[in-house]
Scaffold this active site. Structure first.
Site, short mmCIF file in Angstrom:
data_model
loop_
_atom_site.label_atom_id
_atom_site.label_comp_id
_atom_site.label_asym_id
_atom_site.label_seq_id
_atom_site.Cartn_x
_atom_site.Cartn_y
_atom_site.Cartn_z
CG ASP A 1 28.75 52.56 32.98
OD1 ASP A 1 29.47 51.95 32.18
OD2 ASP A 1 27.51 52.50 32.98
CG ASP B 1 26.51 52.64 26.55
OD1 ASP B 1 25.80 53.16 25.68
OD2 ASP B 1 27.72 52.34 26.36
CG ASP C 1 23.97 51.20 33.62
OD1 ASP C 1 25.19 51.18 33.39
OD2 ASP C 1 23.12 50.85 32.78
O1 LIG Z 1 30.20 49.94 30.38
P1 LIG Z 1 29.21 50.74 29.59
O2 LIG Z 1 29.76 52.03 29.11
O3 LIG Z 1 27.91 50.91 30.32
O4 LIG Z 1 28.92 49.85 28.30
C1 LIG Z 1 28.14 48.67 28.41
C2 LIG Z 1 27.54 48.34 27.06
O5 LIG Z 1 26.87 49.51 26.62
C3 LIG Z 1 26.32 49.52 25.31
O6 LIG Z 1 25.16 48.71 25.32
C4 LIG Z 1 24.13 49.16 26.15
O7 LIG Z 1 23.69 50.45 25.72
C5 LIG Z 1 23.09 50.48 24.39
C6 LIG Z 1 22.77 51.91 24.04
O8 LIG Z 1 21.93 52.49 24.96
C7 LIG Z 1 21.86 49.56 24.36
O9 LIG Z 1 21.28 49.55 23.07
C8 LIG Z 1 22.27 48.16 24.78
O10 LIG Z 1 21.14 47.31 24.87
C9 LIG Z 1 22.98 48.17 26.14
O11 LIG Z 1 23.48 46.89 26.48
C10 LIG Z 1 27.33 49.05 24.30
O12 LIG Z 1 26.74 48.99 23.03
C11 LIG Z 1 27.92 47.72 24.71
O13 LIG Z 1 28.83 47.27 23.76
C12 LIG Z 1 28.60 47.93 26.06
O14 LIG Z 1 29.26 46.77 26.46
#
Ligand SMILES: O=P(O)(O)OC[C@H]1O[C@H](O[C@H]2O[C@H](CO)[C@@H](O)[C@H](O)[C@H]2O)[C@H](O)[C@@H](O)[C@@H]1O
Length: 438
Positions: free
Chosen positions: A124, A126, A312
């Site tokens: 994954d 983020d 995560d």
């Molecule tokens: O599937 P992933 O790669 O883990 O993506 C999930 C979401 O990640 C991002 O948001 C998350 O991370 C951001 C940066 O650290 C944070 O600001 C936010 O609060 C988290 O939810 C991304 O911006 C989303 O669009 C994804 O869906």
């Protein structure tokens, strides 16, 4: 999974029709009627008045979920000079009895199981490869993490499975030698199952593109007065971030998003880390993407393959579930707090140790183990790596072309297969094209 079955539409039948008159909205404002897709390009605006107490009972449940998503890190607590309650640690360590750390006692177990098997790594983005930060546009992975992932990919086929759009996550990771699945697995670029050389583009939610675009614009329009809200368009899904919004306004966001989605019965809402995710109602998720990729890589026959998925978030649970239920591989949950999960192992996620340190440590240990203890299983053969290189060149070129909006490339996306001439062209001539469009 038989690839042929994946050609069948994963689109689920629509949920029960919503009661339009109850909402007091003219049916003409419903862009997708139950009888067929009629598309309206207009942006709907929700009323600014505070919805009534019973306006949407689900909003209250969502509000609780919003409050509990992505708990404050220890660092945050420290910033406020608050001692971390040792009860939390006790709870965490007892949880770890069930989901032991993948880098401590269980690393042995993992590598013992991996002996004589081919590891396939799913990551994954983020919160796994990049730390969670306030601004999603600044969620960068470190150079050290990038080079660790590159090393992993020299030994094991490696794929990134993200909620972000495929282009965006490719841009952030920047490694052409990996496979990418964006939009929670709804946008996959992978090798052709038959030849292993050509690239397939699999986009099971393609018909939802205009709908997502419309709902994205509607969400932007209807949340622009709430300070700190950020809406992202991930092509096949949209995200509404509330991490930087005053907690007092969270219920307003939840209500508005729910209100808007009442007009889109073919879209659903899921919840990530301080983010609401709007997605098509289709039977497709990160778990399906893992199965699809394994199949495309010709590695879906379990015996000598060990898929490992590190993530995560709640959306990663679909992948953990696929691996656990099929007894196929290991899910590793990155978390600093006890959570209900289908993963087998855990890795602590703590902002006191920056740069997703434990994930990096696990990946490095895996590479080290491979280098030291399995010399017979050298890096992927020169021939294989040459083929991979060709593939990655095609991936890079495709991404570059599609970014520039080349009509042919769009078309190739819509056919879910690379366009013929792109497929057949030699790498050399593609390089020429690449040079041409710079
Ligand atoms: O599937 P992933 O790669 O883990 O993506 C999930 C979401 O990640 C991002 O948001 C998350 O991370 C951001 C940066 O650290 C944070 O600001 C936010 O609060 C988290 O939810 C991304 O911006 C989303 O669009 C994804 O869906």
């Amino acid at each position: 999974m038989d690839l042929k079955t994946t050609n069948a539409s994963p689109v689920l039948t629509d949920p029960a029709p919503i009661n339009k008159s109850r909402l007091g909205i003219h049916s003409g404002l419903f862009p997708y009627s139950q009888s067929g897709p009629s598309f309206s390009s207009g942006i709907l605006t929700t009323p600014r008045k505070k919805p009534g107490k019973l306006d949407d009972a689900r909003s209250n449940g969502w509000l609780d979920a919003m409050k509990s998503s992505s708990p404050p890190s220890k660092k945050m607590l420290k910033d406020f000079n608050v001692e971390v309650a040792s009860d939390d640690d006790i709870a965490y360590y007892s949880w770890m009895l069930k989901y032991p750390s993948a880098i401590k006692s269980s690393f042995e177990k993992i590598i013992n199981h991996a002996r004589n098997k081919k590891i396939v790594m799913f990551l994954d983005y983020d919160g796994t490869l990049s730390p969670i930060v306030d601004d999603p546009d600044r969620a960068f992975m470190s150079d050290e993490m990038r080079s660790t992932v590159r090393n992993v990919s020299t030994y094991f086929p490696t794929a990134i499975i993200s909620g972000r759009s495929r282009d965006k996550v490719y841009e952030l990771v920047g490694l052409a030698e990996l496979y990418y699945a964006g939009s929670h697995g709804m946008d996959i670029m992978c090798p052709d199952r038959e030849t292993g050389k050509e690239l397939n583009l699999f986009q099971p939610a393609r018909e939802f593109l205009p709908m997502i675009d419309e709902v994205f614009r509607t969400l932007v329009e209807n949340t622009k007065d709430i300070k700190g809200t950020k809406v992202e368009n991930h092509k096949f899904c949209a995200s509404v971030h509330y991490r930087n919004v005053d907690e007092k306004s969270w219920s307003t966001i939840a209500q508005r998003v729910h209100y808007i989605l009442k007009d889109y019965p073919r879209l659903r809402l899921t919840h990530g880390r301080k983010v609401l995710e709007v997605r098509p109602v289709i039977n497709w998720n990160k778990g399906k993407a893992v199965e699809f990729l394994l199949d495309s890589l010709g590695l879906s026959n379990g015996e000598d393959v060990l898929p490992i998925y590190i993530g995560d978030d709640k959306t990663d649970e679909d992948a953990f579930k696929v691996l656990r239920e099929g007894n196929r591989g290991y899910g590793i949950l990155v978390s600093s707090v006890p959570k209900e999960t289908k993963a087998f192992f855990s890795l602590r996620d703590t902002s006191e140790v920056p740069d997703c340190h434990f994930v990096k440590q696990f990946l490095k240990s895996l590479v080290r183990w491979k280098e030291q203890n399995a010399p017979s299983m050298k890096k992927r053969s020169t021939k294989k790596r040459f083929l991979d290189k060709s593939l990655t060149n095609i991936t890079a070129l495709y991404l570059q072309l599609s970014k520039r909006g080349y009509p042919n490339v769009r078309q190739f996306g819509s056919r879910q297969k690379p366009c013929g001439n792109l497929k057949r062209r030699s790498i050399a001539s593609m390089k020429k094209t690449q040079h041409h469009i710079r």
